[in-house]
Scaffold this motif. Structure first.
Motif, PDB file in Angstrom:
ATOM      1  N   ILE A  42       0.851  -1.179   0.000  1.00  0.00           N
ATOM      2  CA  ILE A  42       0.000   0.000   0.000  1.00  0.00           C
ATOM      3  C   ILE A  42       0.892   1.236   0.000  1.00  0.00           C
ATOM      4  N   THR A  43       0.608   2.168  -0.892  1.00  0.00           N
ATOM      5  CA  THR A  43       1.381   3.412  -0.944  1.00  0.00           C
ATOM      6  C   THR A  43       0.529   4.558  -0.416  1.00  0.00           C
ATOM      7  N   THR A  44       1.175   5.451   0.344  1.00  0.00           N
ATOM      8  CA  THR A  44       0.447   6.559   0.957  1.00  0.00           C
ATOM      9  C   THR A  44       1.386   7.738   1.171  1.00  0.00           C
ATOM     10  N   ASN A  45       0.817   8.860   1.604  1.00  0.00           N
ATOM     11  CA  ASN A  45       1.611  10.065   1.824  1.00  0.00           C
ATOM     12  C   ASN A  45       2.052  10.171   3.278  1.00  0.00           C
ATOM     13  N   GLY A  46       3.107  10.924   3.500  1.00  0.00           N
ATOM     14  CA  GLY A  46       3.597  11.165   4.854  1.00  0.00           C
ATOM     15  C   GLY A  46       4.550  12.339   4.855  1.00  0.00           C
ATOM     16  N   SER A  47       5.282  12.505   5.944  1.00  0.00           N
ATOM     17  CA  SER A  47       6.272  13.581   6.033  1.00  0.00           C
ATOM     18  C   SER A  47       7.496  13.071   6.769  1.00  0.00           C
ATOM     19  N   GLU A  48       8.640  13.630   6.447  1.00  0.00           N
ATOM     20  CA  GLU A  48       9.899  13.240   7.078  1.00  0.00           C
ATOM     21  C   GLU A  48       9.821  13.469   8.581  1.00  0.00           C
ATOM     22  N   PRO A  49      10.076  12.457   9.393  1.00  0.00           N
ATOM     23  CA  PRO A  49      10.054  12.644  10.848  1.00  0.00           C
ATOM     24  C   PRO A  49      11.058  13.694  11.296  1.00  0.00           C
ATOM     25  N   GLN A  50      10.713  14.387  12.368  1.00  0.00           N
ATOM     26  CA  GLN A  50      11.594  15.414  12.897  1.00  0.00           C
ATOM     27  C   GLN A  50      12.872  14.821  13.469  1.00  0.00           C
ATOM     28  N   ASN A  51      12.751  13.660  14.118  1.00  0.00           N
ATOM     29  CA  ASN A  51      13.872  13.055  14.839  1.00  0.00           C
ATOM     30  C   ASN A  51      13.995  11.579  14.479  1.00  0.00           C
ATOM     31  N   PRO A  52      15.117  10.943  14.862  1.00  0.00           N
ATOM     32  CA  PRO A  52      15.184   9.493  14.760  1.00  0.00           C
ATOM     33  C   PRO A  52      13.988   8.853  15.471  1.00  0.00           C
ATOM     34  N   LEU A  53      13.598   7.678  15.027  1.00  0.00           N
ATOM     35  CA  LEU A  53      12.336   7.073  15.458  1.00  0.00           C
ATOM     36  C   LEU A  53      12.454   6.344  16.797  1.00  0.00           C
ATOM     37  N   ILE A  54      12.602   7.116  17.846  1.00  0.00           N
ATOM     38  CA  ILE A  54      12.572   6.623  19.218  1.00  0.00           C
ATOM     39  C   ILE A  54      11.213   7.031  19.791  1.00  0.00           C
ATOM     40  N   PRO A  55      10.400   6.102  20.253  1.00  0.00           N
ATOM     41  CA  PRO A  55       9.028   6.426  20.644  1.00  0.00           C
ATOM     42  C   PRO A  55       8.891   7.579  21.629  1.00  0.00           C
ATOM     43  N   THR A  56       9.760   7.654  22.630  1.00  0.00           N
ATOM     44  CA  THR A  56       9.614   8.708  23.627  1.00  0.00           C
ATOM     45  C   THR A  56      10.102  10.066  23.150  1.00  0.00           C
ATOM     46  N   ASN A  57      10.702  10.127  21.958  1.00  0.00           N
ATOM     47  CA  ASN A  57      11.189  11.404  21.437  1.00  0.00           C
ATOM     48  C   ASN A  57      10.511  11.779  20.125  1.00  0.00           C
ATOM     49  N   THR A  58       9.359  11.197  19.870  1.00  0.00           N
ATOM     50  CA  THR A  58       8.604  11.483  18.651  1.00  0.00           C
ATOM     51  C   THR A  58       7.225  11.994  19.056  1.00  0.00           C
ATOM     52  N   ASN A  59       6.960  13.266  18.771  1.00  0.00           N
ATOM     53  CA  ASN A  59       5.662  13.838  19.147  1.00  0.00           C
ATOM     54  C   ASN A  59       5.029  14.607  18.004  1.00  0.00           C
ATOM     55  N   GLU A  60       5.336  14.191  16.760  1.00  0.00           N
ATOM     56  CA  GLU A  60       4.739  14.833  15.595  1.00  0.00           C
ATOM     57  C   GLU A  60       4.167  13.771  14.671  1.00  0.00           C
ATOM     58  N   ALA A 217      15.773   1.087   4.494  1.00  0.00           N
ATOM     59  CA  ALA A 217      14.339   1.233   4.250  1.00  0.00           C
ATOM     60  C   ALA A 217      13.882   2.682   4.427  1.00  0.00           C
ATOM     61  N   TRP A 218      14.570   3.398   5.306  1.00  0.00           N
ATOM     62  CA  TRP A 218      14.244   4.812   5.513  1.00  0.00           C
ATOM     63  C   TRP A 218      15.171   5.663   4.665  1.00  0.00           C
ATOM     64  N   LYS A 219      14.654   6.169   3.565  1.00  0.00           N
ATOM     65  CA  LYS A 219      15.395   7.090   2.701  1.00  0.00           C
ATOM     66  C   LYS A 219      14.976   8.497   3.112  1.00  0.00           C
ATOM     67  N   HIS A 220      15.843   9.163   3.823  1.00  0.00           N
ATOM     68  CA  HIS A 220      15.500  10.453   4.402  1.00  0.00           C
ATOM     69  C   HIS A 220      15.022  11.443   3.350  1.00  0.00           C
ATOM     70  N   ASN A 221      13.926  12.133   3.701  1.00  0.00           N
ATOM     71  CA  ASN A 221      13.301  13.141   2.848  1.00  0.00           C
ATOM     72  C   ASN A 221      12.727  12.566   1.561  1.00  0.00           C
ATOM     73  N   GLU A 222      12.646  11.238   1.474  1.00  0.00           N
ATOM     74  CA  GLU A 222      12.046  10.608   0.305  1.00  0.00           C
ATOM     75  C   GLU A 222      10.903   9.677   0.710  1.00  0.00           C
ATOM     76  N   GLU A 223      11.198   8.608   1.438  1.00  0.00           N
ATOM     77  CA  GLU A 223      10.160   7.649   1.808  1.00  0.00           C
ATOM     78  C   GLU A 223      10.700   6.666   2.843  1.00  0.00           C
ATOM     79  N   ILE A 246       5.426   7.822   1.463  1.00  0.00           N
ATOM     80  CA  ILE A 246       6.212   8.733   0.633  1.00  0.00           C
ATOM     81  C   ILE A 246       6.179  10.126   1.243  1.00  0.00           C
ATOM     82  N   PHE A 247       7.343  10.743   1.399  1.00  0.00           N
ATOM     83  CA  PHE A 247       7.446  12.069   2.002  1.00  0.00           C
ATOM     84  C   PHE A 247       7.349  13.136   0.907  1.00  0.00           C
TER      85      PHE A 247
END
Length: 541
Positions: A42-60, A217-223, A246-247
């Motif tokens: 399934i392909t969908t839209n998204g946005s580049e995360p602000q920070n590395p994907l640590i659950p306690t430091n992700t609030n966006e 798998a995480w291509k920054h600013n791309e997908e 996709i970002f």
């Protein structure tokens, strides 16, 4: 606009009652029954995360969408916002203050590490420790041992009882604590994460319905590319083969790909298409209420926006904005002018909180208040609202700026940042020197979640550094109530104060506007506007 309200009475405690969340879960959401290819992506839209994907430091939202796909928490929320167990076998309390949590047996992370009591307790301790500076540390603030004054590597209120059991002691009773446990801050971490947490954040290992599709798998600013986790057998088991998020640089770009058949599902529609997307995607679009509140924040550190002068200018700015005109013209009726700081889909919502008249369009009163502020200290400079250009915000920011120009006679404009991550970095670092777009997509369905994390002193998402001891006290009292209605009364009192201080200027409630191609079936958008990706099916190509 009629908006369905979601009740949370099922988790309310009677004064002498006991709370138990136990068993598995209700059945899967209804679907059309269409068969799909279990390997289809399934392909969908998204946005580049602000920070590395640590659950306690992700609030966006961008990072949260990914974390919710690759992790499973103690509980999860269905499409209507009701809470059900996921990893938890049971969550029990006799007093809403001391909880015993049992985990289902034989669960593993995708690297083989066990999901056990230690994987939760260790992750929560890390998130709460002051020296770790985690954005979501606020969510652990009501567990015994939490401190904003000294670093404490372990919370005294967390105890591992055995491999699959741990206890949580809160500083006071909290009626909505079990409801909050589906938020990403409360996700577990595998033992391997502690070898190199920075590296883990770039290639996280979870226990949810999806997992990263190998290194890179995480291509920054791309997908980011996710595939199904074959070992996950919980209530959110994926009915497809994976998820490519996709970002996109703009909503126009994602919508163009939807029109061209290059993406399956989008959960944002650009302003230019709001009037036509439902006709272009008949029976394959959605315009429904969601737990999303939009505002802009004016930090008190900005000149002219502290003390009595600041209160007058904030109120003037709020009353100079014609919210109804903007929601009708810019958003084609897909937004609803705000009446409070929360959301109409949350139990306890009210349009009649005292002080909410400051949200009514009244240009004459706005000019009068602005003149009173000028009598304290004459206005100088310009007024700007920062926003991320990749989020489709230029139209409303320009409209608000023009209204401020016309109704207050000041120089007002937008201040665009190319990406969400760039804007958030300056906001988080407190280097931004203007007002900025803000808002909230709920973590869990309760009034407190729209108030405490944003306006409590020192809260992780309190980006304007607002502080009011009376607000803090009422928030604490509200959480201590074991009756939801009594708790909501306290939270409405909080809003009365917020209407006087206006740390953020409420604008409107957002509907989720999305659409999907005929390549997919069983598309359902959740209470928080995010599609339930795990239940989407896709035909073989």
């Amino acid at each position: 606009m009629k908006i369905k309200r979601i009740g949370v009475a099922a988790i309310a405690l009677a004064a002498a009652g006991a709370l138990t969340l136990t068993g598995c879960t209700s059945g899967s959401p209804s679907s059309s029954g269409a068969a799909g290819d279990s390997s289809a992506i399934i392909t969908t839209n998204g946005s580049e995360p602000q920070n590395p994907l640590i659950p306690t430091n992700t609030n966006e939202v961008g990072g949260g969408k990914i974390l919710d796909a690759i992790f499973a928490g103690l509980v999860y929320y269905d499409a209507k916002g009701a809470v059900h167990n996921d990893v938890a076998e049971s969550i029990e309390s006799d007093d809403a203050q001391n909880y015993t949590i049992k985990i289902k047996p034989d669960l593993k992370f995708t690297n083989g590490d066990p999901v056990n009591a230690e994987s939760f307790v260790k992750a929560w301790n890390y998130g709460a420790a002051l020296d770790n500076a985690q954005l979501s540390s606020y969510f652990f603030g009501d567990i015994e041992g939490f401190s904003l004054d000294e670093n404490r590597p372990e919370l005294s209120g967390l105890k591992v009882v055995d491999d699959l059991t741990f206890t949580v002691a809160l500083v006071q009773p909290e009626s909505d604590f079990p409801l909050s446990l589906g938020y990403s801050a409360f996700y577990p971490l595998p033992e391997s994460a502690w070898e190199d947490l920075d590296a883990f954040g770039e290639n996280p290992v979870g226990n949810g319905p999806y997992m990263l599709d190998g290194e890179g798998a995480w291509k920054h600013n791309e997908e980011i590319s996710l595939v199904t986790n074959p070992d996950y057998d919980g209530p959110r088991k994926a009915q497809n083969g994976g998820l490519d998020i996709i970002f996109y640089a703009s909503q126009d770009a994602s919508y163009a790909d939807l029109q061209g058949g290059n993406v399956d599902v989008v959960d944002q529609i650009p302003e230019a298409a709001l009037a036509s997307y439902a006709d272009e995607f008949p029976d394959r679009s959605v315009n429904q209420a969601a737990a999303i509140f939009q505002s802009f924040t004016i930090p008190a550190r900005l000149p002219h926006f502290s003390g009595e002068e600041g209160q007058l200018r904030r109120a003037a700015i709020s009353m100079a904005i014609n919210r109804e005109e903007i929601t009708d013209v810019i958003f084609e009726g897909t937004r609803t002018p705000a009446h409070d700081f929360t959301s109409p889909v949350i139990d306890g919502y009210s349009e009649d909180v005292p002080g909410s008249e400051v949200l009514e369009f009244n240009p004459e009163k706005a000019k009068e208040l602005w003149a009173q502020a000028d009598a304290i200290a004459p206005w100088s400079g310009t007024f700007q609202i920062a926003y991320n250009a990749d989020g489709g915000h230029q139209g409303w920011v320009d409209a608000v700026s023009n209204q401020l120009k016309n109704n207050l006679g000041i120089d007002a404009s937008g201040n665009p940042y190319p990406t969400f991550a760039e804007a958030r970095t300056e906001i988080t670092n407190r280097t931004i020197q203007t007002a900025f777009r803000s808002g909230w997509q709920a973590d869990y369905p309760a009034l407190f979640n729209f108030l405490g994390p944003l306006y409590g002193t020192g809260a992780g998402s309190n980006d304007g550094d607002y502080s009011n001891p009376e607000v803090d006290a009422l928030l604490k009292e509200g959480r201590a109530e074991t009756d939801i209605d009594a708790a909501n009364e306290k939270f409405q009192q909080v809003q009365e104060i917020l209407f006087k201080d206006l740390p953020a200027v409420p604008l409107w409630y957002s509907n989720v506007n999305g659409a999907w191609n005929d390549t997919v079936d069983n598309v359902e958008f959740g209470w928080n506007s995010v599609p339930l990706y795990y239940q989407i099916t896709k035909a073989a190509e």
